[in-house]
Enzyme design. Sequence first.
Site, PDB file in Angstrom:
ATOM      1  N   GLU A 275       0.881  -1.173   0.000  1.00 53.28           N
ATOM      2  CA  GLU A 275       0.000   0.000   0.000  1.00 53.28           C
ATOM      3  C   GLU A 275       0.908   1.209   0.000  1.00 53.28           C
ATOM      4  OE1 GLU A 275      -1.433   3.232   1.132  1.00 53.28           O
ATOM      5  OE2 GLU A 275      -1.836   2.298   3.074  1.00 53.28           O
TER       6      GLU A 275
ATOM      7  N   CYS B  83      -2.240   8.838   3.311  1.00 54.62           N
ATOM      8  CA  CYS B  83      -1.997   8.462   1.915  1.00 54.62           C
ATOM      9  C   CYS B  83      -3.226   8.653   1.038  1.00 54.62           C
ATOM     10  CB  CYS B  83      -1.504   7.024   1.839  1.00 54.62           C
ATOM     11  SG  CYS B  83      -2.604   5.852   2.656  1.00 54.62           S
TER      12      CYS B  83
ATOM     13  N   GLU C  33       3.067  14.022  -4.120  1.00 53.05           N
ATOM     14  CA  GLU C  33       2.224  13.967  -2.937  1.00 53.05           C
ATOM     15  C   GLU C  33       2.785  14.931  -1.887  1.00 53.05           C
ATOM     16  OE1 GLU C  33       0.133  10.401  -0.362  1.00 53.05           O
ATOM     17  OE2 GLU C  33       2.182  10.118  -1.083  1.00 53.05           O
TER      18      GLU C  33
END
Length: 536
Positions: A301, A335, A433
């Site tokens: 992940e 996330c 990000e």
Amino acid sequence: MTKMISLQNTLLSSTRTVVRSQFQRRTFPRVIQSYTRLASTMAPQLKDPSLLKQNVCYVNGEWVSAKSGKTFEVHDPSTGKLIGTAPEFDEADTKTAIKAAASAFETFRHKTGRERSKLLRKWYDLMIENQDDLAKLITWENGKPMADAKGEVTYAANFFEWFSEEAPRIYGDVIPSSVPGNRVLTLKEPIGVCGLITPWNFPAAMVTRKIGPALASGCTVVAKAPGETPFTSLAIAELAHRAGIPAGVVNVITANANTPAVGQVLTTDPTIRKISFTGSTGVGKLLMKQCSSTLKKLSLELGGNAPFIVFDDADVDVAVAGAIASKFRSSGQTCVCANRIFVQAGIYDEFAKKFAEKVKTFKVGNGFEEGITHGPLIHDRAISKVEAHVRDAEKKGAKVVVGGNKMPELGPNYFQPTVITHMTTEMAMAEEETFGPVAGLFKFSTEEEVVKIANSSEVGLAGYFFSRDIERVHRVAEHLEVGMVGVNTGLISDPAAPFGGVKESGFGREGSLYGISEYQVTKMVTYGGMGKPLQK
């Protein structure tokens, strides 16, 4: 700490009396605020101090130090003050933990699903009973406000509850055979010893989301806690011990400088049959390469760059609330945070105004202070990245309408919740990000245009969009290249929901009925001679 609270309460009590002088009216609130701030910088008092485990890890049912005696320091991101020290495990220490897990697996795999269910349920109950102390540890070492930390503990415990209910319901299949007289059956078996590597942003939930399904399926684990936030994981390990989890089934180890070496052991030791990792895409690729030597099963992940789309037909107020929940939860350090907020031209100005007004109401500070909505970032590297993204956007023509700067008056790791308009795809925030409290608003014209931009990223973890057009809802949900979609909501995490991404956000699913299969292998058994007639 007790004396400080007593003095603070005395001062608060004094303000309930009639304050006659102007000096008193000005001074008392300042003094109270000063003592509140001072109290928040002191160590939190746990109801059960034994949950704070320093200088020891949990291996084979015992609390042990690193063989080298080495430790590393853990600091409060709010104040920079030392919280404590944790063991610096090395390769040899890690192999000892793997050996313990392998030995325990030979027995634990044969426990019934109902037996494993009862153990997980007891562990869940203990987490709920100790929710306040676990939340204090999270706030102390992670920085998130207490309200968020308590919510995380509930969320984390719910994985144990969910998988305690799945453990007795592991079913195989009976498959019609194409060969006359044969019967084909499948058995679901635990894969074996699992190596789990968890991140710092959800120090409780990420470890339970992995351990829950592993134990439910009959696996044993070696969980490597994050160096930034080890004490929450170690406290959860203490509760495992109290819940009666057999020795060696759950092993929780720590490392900081030795993290690469520990990761190398977990990914290359043939005893480990599966690795589950949550973290950056770069590290995930490295771990995948290391796992190739023994062909381990992997769940990854990884990073995200979540698009958040607001169409003209959306309820603007609902969309603003969803964007706030998605973008600023944990100060943007998740996330699945909205990283690119796309608003259609017809409602762009209205959305931007209402969104900015809401962000202005945030109260930033130490997570132990009452009324704080947002805490610090985890460390100086996080601050540097956030600031770089803001400055890059400004340089390329964007406009900062709220925030945009560090908050040194609060501490080295604080950054103002920020809203930026006039964003373009040439800016760093469009590609990278941010992982911080910065919301960049992009304007778009058509559905086709925004879906194309949203899908242009190399990663695909989560995506969100707001619309009241039912045809558009189905169409866009299917066309977004992500593993998870939130429609008219900014919150998608749930133990009952499969969590995971596509593209370079990784593969595998955590939580839900699909999560347990990540820790299983399917064994096929063919029985011959089953078609003979009954004997008279």
